[in-house]
Design a protein around this motif. Structure first.
Motif: not given
Length: 338
Positions: A304-313
């Motif tokens: 999609t060209g957009t990385m999901p922002d999930l915070g710290r893994d």
């Protein structure tokens, strides 16, 4: 995978009549997890019948003759005893779970009378929907999901089928959602959304996603995200919201829902972007499933060209159990190439 644990794969020959005025033709029948797949000699699917909806037209006679519905718009003649026994075992198991006909009629009548006398309880659309969702049995949900999947395949291509790859898909579902999960992953040639969760425990997966992934962990992330995106929501609820009050009340009182309603839902799901999971909920789900986030984020970014922002893994740098073996992963990646 089949509806009976003792069979990994079950096929037989049969005679299929596609319509009342049409000639019978020789076909191959595959006994699946929730459907009978009818294919021609070149293994091209001709029809998908929901196992819970299959009706036998000539009890205790051989060859057995089956229909996909009460209207008997199609007919399938099977002489293979093993296939007949498998179908009958599923039908008997479902029959035991259903209310007795007399009790069902009384239940429906009582429900109609109660709805009329206590209209104040059901006048709110939300209350009617909650009541319907609470009483729809799993067999009916599977039937609805199977019908929706049949409509989806007209745009995505037919579900890809291979015994080893389907076993790998089952391994993927177990790894993501735990042992004993009722969820069933199916792969289609092209699904723009990547992965979609449907009623009846179905998760539809794009074959292109498998080809683009470097490892199964990334695909596991998409499968997980498809379910988290509808967390707290019954997968049947969007169908009823689109169907309206009349169709919802019809499902509650008669157990039926118009097929054109399900076709519209299938079209709408394919025309819209995939629902997005709440980042905080998705991060917690990754941790609960012991899956790292990074492979999923990288694959989503590539698509999609957009990385999901999930915070710290929370699992960053921590070991996690493998999703599947290399051979199973290769089988799953090539499920639509066989």
């Amino acid at each position: 995978m089949t509806a009976l644990d003792r069979y990994v794969r079950l096929e037989s020959d049969g005679l299929w009549r596609p319509g009342p005025d049409q000639q019978r033709r020789q076909v191959t029948i595959s006994f699946g997890n929730a459907t009978l797949v009818i294919a021609d000699g070149a293994a091209r699917p001709l029809a998908h019948w929901s196992l819970p909806a299959v009706i036998r037209l000539n009890p205790n006679e051989t060859p057995a003759i089956y229909a996909p519905d009460q209207e008997a718009s199609e007919a399938l003649e099977i002489a293979d005893e093993i296939m007949i026994d498998a179908i009958e075992e599923v039908r008997k198991s479902l029959a035991k779970a259903r209310p007795q006909p007399g009790k069902l009629r009384h239940w429906i009548t009582a429900g109609i009378v109660a709805a009329t006398l206590a209209l104040a309880v059901f006048w709110l659309p939300g209350a009617l929907m909650r009541q319907t969702l609470a009483v729809v049995p799993n067999a009916k949900r599977i039937e609805i999901g199977t019908i929706i999947l049949a409509h989806v395949q007209t745009k995505t291509g037919a579900v890809c089928r291979d015994a080893a790859a389907q076993a790998a898909a089952g391994t993927l579902a177990t790894r993501v959602f735990g042992a004993g999960t009722p969820l069933n992953i199916v792969v289609v040639p092209k699904l723009d959304q990547g992965a979609l969760a449907m009623p009846g425990g179905l998760i539809i997966l794009d074959a292109g996603l498998l080809q683009a992934a470097d490892d199964p962990v990334a695909v596991a992330g998409f499968v997980l995200a498809s379910r988290v995106a509808i967390a707290g929501q019954d997968p049947l609820e969007p169908v009823l919201r689109e169907a309206g009050l009349a169709a919802t009340f019809g499902l509650l009182t008669t157990g039926d829902i118009p097929r054109d309603v399900l076709q519209r839902h299938a079209d709408d799901r394919l025309d819209q972007p995939a629902p997005q999971a709440d980042p905080a909920e998705l991060r917690r789900a990754f941790a609960a499933s012991n899956l790292p986030q990074r492979p999923y984020q990288m694959l989503a970014d590539a698509r999609t060209g957009t990385m999901p922002d999930l915070g710290r893994d929370p699992l960053d740098g921590q070991p996690s159990p493998p999703v599947m073996t290399d051979s199973a992963w290769i089988s799953l990646q090539n499920i639509c190439n066989r």
